[in-house]
Scaffold this motif. Sequence first.
Motif, PDB file in Angstrom:
ATOM      1  N   LEU A 198      30.373  49.204  36.905  1.00 39.57           N
ATOM      2  CA  LEU A 198      30.911  48.625  35.687  1.00 39.57           C
ATOM      3  C   LEU A 198      31.121  47.151  35.942  1.00 39.57           C
ATOM      4  CD1 LEU A 198      32.443  49.604  33.021  1.00 39.57           C
ATOM      5  CD2 LEU A 198      34.511  49.404  34.385  1.00 39.57           C
ATOM      6  N   ASN A 199      30.883  46.323  34.939  1.00 43.04           N
ATOM      7  CA  ASN A 199      31.286  44.925  35.076  1.00 43.04           C
ATOM      8  C   ASN A 199      31.784  44.414  33.727  1.00 43.04           C
ATOM      9  OD1 ASN A 199      29.034  44.005  33.551  1.00 43.04           O
ATOM     10  ND2 ASN A 199      27.766  44.320  35.375  1.00 43.04           N
ATOM     11  N   ALA A 200      32.332  43.205  33.752  1.00 39.15           N
ATOM     12  CA  ALA A 200      32.968  42.657  32.554  1.00 39.15           C
ATOM     13  C   ALA A 200      31.952  42.536  31.416  1.00 39.15           C
ATOM     14  CB  ALA A 200      33.581  41.297  32.879  1.00 39.15           C
ATOM     15  N   GLU A 201      30.694  42.268  31.759  1.00 38.38           N
ATOM     16  CA  GLU A 201      29.644  42.105  30.745  1.00 38.38           C
ATOM     17  C   GLU A 201      29.374  43.444  30.018  1.00 38.38           C
ATOM     18  OE1 GLU A 201      28.386  39.587  29.435  1.00 38.38           O
ATOM     19  OE2 GLU A 201      26.765  40.568  28.338  1.00 38.38           O
ATOM     20  N   ASP A 202      29.314  44.557  30.809  1.00 37.49           N
ATOM     21  CA  ASP A 202      29.134  45.895  30.192  1.00 37.49           C
ATOM     22  C   ASP A 202      30.236  46.154  29.175  1.00 37.49           C
ATOM     23  OD1 ASP A 202      27.101  46.453  31.999  1.00 37.49           O
ATOM     24  OD2 ASP A 202      28.456  47.445  33.428  1.00 37.49           O
ATOM     25  N   MET A 203      31.456  45.800  29.568  1.00 39.35           N
ATOM     26  CA  MET A 203      32.594  46.094  28.685  1.00 39.35           C
ATOM     27  C   MET A 203      32.542  45.220  27.438  1.00 39.35           C
ATOM     28  SD  MET A 203      35.789  47.033  31.066  1.00 39.35           S
ATOM     29  CE  MET A 203      35.768  45.593  32.075  1.00 39.35           C
ATOM     30  N   ARG A 204      32.181  43.950  27.635  1.00 35.75           N
ATOM     31  CA  ARG A 204      32.134  43.029  26.501  1.00 35.75           C
ATOM     32  C   ARG A 204      31.084  43.521  25.476  1.00 35.75           C
ATOM     33  NH1 ARG A 204      29.459  39.383  24.482  1.00 35.75           N
ATOM     34  NH2 ARG A 204      27.853  39.345  26.074  1.00 35.75           N
ATOM     35  N   ARG A 205      29.923  43.970  26.005  1.00 37.95           N
ATOM     36  CA  ARG A 205      28.855  44.432  25.117  1.00 37.95           C
ATOM     37  C   ARG A 205      29.244  45.709  24.365  1.00 37.95           C
ATOM     38  NH1 ARG A 205      24.940  45.827  28.376  1.00 37.95           N
ATOM     39  NH2 ARG A 205      25.045  44.208  29.933  1.00 37.95           N
ATOM     40  N   SER A 206      30.027  46.578  25.041  1.00 35.20           N
ATOM     41  CA  SER A 206      30.415  47.857  24.410  1.00 35.20           C
ATOM     42  C   SER A 206      31.623  47.710  23.503  1.00 35.20           C
ATOM     43  CB  SER A 206      30.771  48.877  25.498  1.00 35.20           C
ATOM     44  OG  SER A 206      29.727  49.007  26.397  1.00 35.20           O
ATOM     45  N   ASN A 207      32.279  46.560  23.561  1.00 33.47           N
ATOM     46  CA  ASN A 207      33.584  46.430  22.912  1.00 33.47           C
ATOM     47  C   ASN A 207      33.490  46.488  21.384  1.00 33.47           C
ATOM     48  OD1 ASN A 207      36.224  45.916  22.322  1.00 33.47           O
ATOM     49  ND2 ASN A 207      36.232  43.818  23.101  1.00 33.47           N
ATOM     50  N   ALA A 208      34.074  47.554  20.810  1.00 29.98           N
ATOM     51  CA  ALA A 208      34.084  47.689  19.346  1.00 29.98           C
ATOM     52  C   ALA A 208      35.515  47.620  18.817  1.00 29.98           C
ATOM     53  CB  ALA A 208      33.453  49.026  18.962  1.00 29.98           C
ATOM     54  N   THR A 209      36.436  47.173  19.654  1.00 32.72           N
ATOM     55  CA  THR A 209      37.857  47.245  19.263  1.00 32.72           C
ATOM     56  C   THR A 209      38.383  45.933  18.698  1.00 32.72           C
ATOM     57  OG1 THR A 209      38.634  46.533  21.445  1.00 32.72           O
ATOM     58  CG2 THR A 209      38.326  48.908  21.114  1.00 32.72           C
ATOM     59  N   GLY A 210      37.620  44.866  18.867  1.00 32.10           N
ATOM     60  CA  GLY A 210      38.103  43.572  18.403  1.00 32.10           C
ATOM     61  C   GLY A 210      39.133  42.947  19.338  1.00 32.10           C
ATOM     62  N   ARG A 211      39.354  43.581  20.480  1.00 33.99           N
ATOM     63  CA  ARG A 211      40.338  43.025  21.423  1.00 33.99           C
ATOM     64  C   ARG A 211      39.631  42.200  22.495  1.00 33.99           C
ATOM     65  NH1 ARG A 211      45.266  43.721  21.223  1.00 33.99           N
ATOM     66  NH2 ARG A 211      45.371  43.161  23.414  1.00 33.99           N
ATOM     67  N   ARG A 212      40.399  41.291  23.150  1.00 32.57           N
ATOM     68  CA  ARG A 212      39.758  40.362  24.097  1.00 32.57           C
ATOM     69  C   ARG A 212      39.494  40.950  25.491  1.00 32.57           C
ATOM     70  NH1 ARG A 212      40.066  34.797  23.931  1.00 32.57           N
ATOM     71  NH2 ARG A 212      40.914  34.836  26.038  1.00 32.57           N
ATOM     72  N   LEU A 213      40.162  42.021  25.839  1.00 33.72           N
ATOM     73  CA  LEU A 213      39.977  42.726  27.121  1.00 33.72           C
ATOM     74  C   LEU A 213      40.433  41.905  28.335  1.00 33.72           C
ATOM     75  CD1 LEU A 213      36.465  44.436  26.555  1.00 33.72           C
ATOM     76  CD2 LEU A 213      38.727  45.234  25.858  1.00 33.72           C
ATOM     77  N   ASP A 214      41.264  40.886  28.103  1.00 36.26           N
ATOM     78  CA  ASP A 214      41.769  40.114  29.244  1.00 36.26           C
ATOM     79  C   ASP A 214      42.639  40.973  30.163  1.00 36.26           C
ATOM     80  OD1 ASP A 214      40.593  37.977  28.070  1.00 36.26           O
ATOM     81  OD2 ASP A 214      42.450  37.173  27.197  1.00 36.26           O
ATOM     82  N   ASN A 215      43.182  42.054  29.611  1.00 36.97           N
ATOM     83  CA  ASN A 215      44.081  42.919  30.391  1.00 36.97           C
ATOM     84  C   ASN A 215      43.343  44.093  31.047  1.00 36.97           C
ATOM     85  OD1 ASN A 215      43.541  43.954  27.843  1.00 36.97           O
ATOM     86  ND2 ASN A 215      45.400  45.191  27.802  1.00 36.97           N
ATOM     87  N   VAL A 216      41.989  44.054  31.026  1.00 34.21           N
ATOM     88  CA  VAL A 216      41.204  45.113  31.694  1.00 34.21           C
ATOM     89  C   VAL A 216      40.622  44.529  32.983  1.00 34.21           C
ATOM     90  CG1 VAL A 216      39.281  46.726  31.497  1.00 34.21           C
ATOM     91  CG2 VAL A 216      40.645  46.152  29.464  1.00 34.21           C
ATOM     92  N   HIS A 217      41.005  45.095  34.110  1.00 38.39           N
ATOM     93  CA  HIS A 217      40.598  44.561  35.411  1.00 38.39           C
ATOM     94  C   HIS A 217      39.632  45.542  36.071  1.00 38.39           C
ATOM     95  CE1 HIS A 217      44.181  42.111  34.773  1.00 38.39           C
ATOM     96  NE2 HIS A 217      44.829  43.246  34.534  1.00 38.39           N
TER      97      HIS A 217
END
Length: 202
Positions: free
Chosen positions: A140-159
């Motif tokens: 997993l990497n930050a890019e995978d999460m950013r691409r999958s993100n459908a929540t409208g949240r910034r994900l700064d709190n996901v490590h």
Amino acid sequence: MARIGIMGGTFDPIHYGHLVTAEEARVQFELSQVLFVPNHYPPHKDLNGVTDPEHRYRMTLLATMTNEHFAVSRIEIDRPGPSFTIETIEMLRKPYAASDLFYITGADAILQIVRGEWERSAELLALCQFIAASRPGFSLNAEDMRRSNATGRRLDNVHVMEIPALAISSTDIRRRVTQSRPIRYLVPDPVEAYVVKHRLYR
Ligand code: NAP
């Protein structure tokens, strides 16, 4: 402020992959405690295949007893119906009001959350920090999460946290027991003894 890890799982049964993940999160993120939360019933699985919650709770207790930083919660076991993680985090925020909470997940689970597939996913993401374990085969990497993100949240709190690969799964352990193959060294000895004593997965 105390930093508390929360490791949710079906734990059917709990194994060394779960324990290594929790311990690695504890050390990397300087958590004072990791609270294991076995679910009553997972919202996402066929209930027929899931072992009685009390058995899964007791195996989690046995697996964690030698680590002074690990504890086990009955919060989901005692709550009837499927265990929605958002309800658990909302409840835990009261006793841990003075703590920073870190929800520990694997790669599959965090991708489901950011895709919005869990109950009230966007609200859940706003409630605490997340530690997402990346391991070979489940990376997993930050890019995978950013691409999958459908929540409208910034994900700064996901490590994202790298963990060593342990090719262990609860599904494989249950299959091994059914086939009379060994599970020793895949689960802690007291968990193996519990499985034998209660004839689980036969
Ligand atoms: P599980 O099979 O017992 O696994 C628990 C965690 O350990 C998962 O995050 C899993 O990662 C990770 N894991 C498994 N094998 C591993 C290994 N060899 N090495 C490192 N990590 C490993 O529990 P689960 O059935 O996936 O459920 C996880 C939690 O999510 C539970 O608390 C469940 O109730 C909750 N959940 C909530 C909702 C909702 O609220 N709507 C929906 C689904 C699940 P992976 O993610 O990579 O499998």
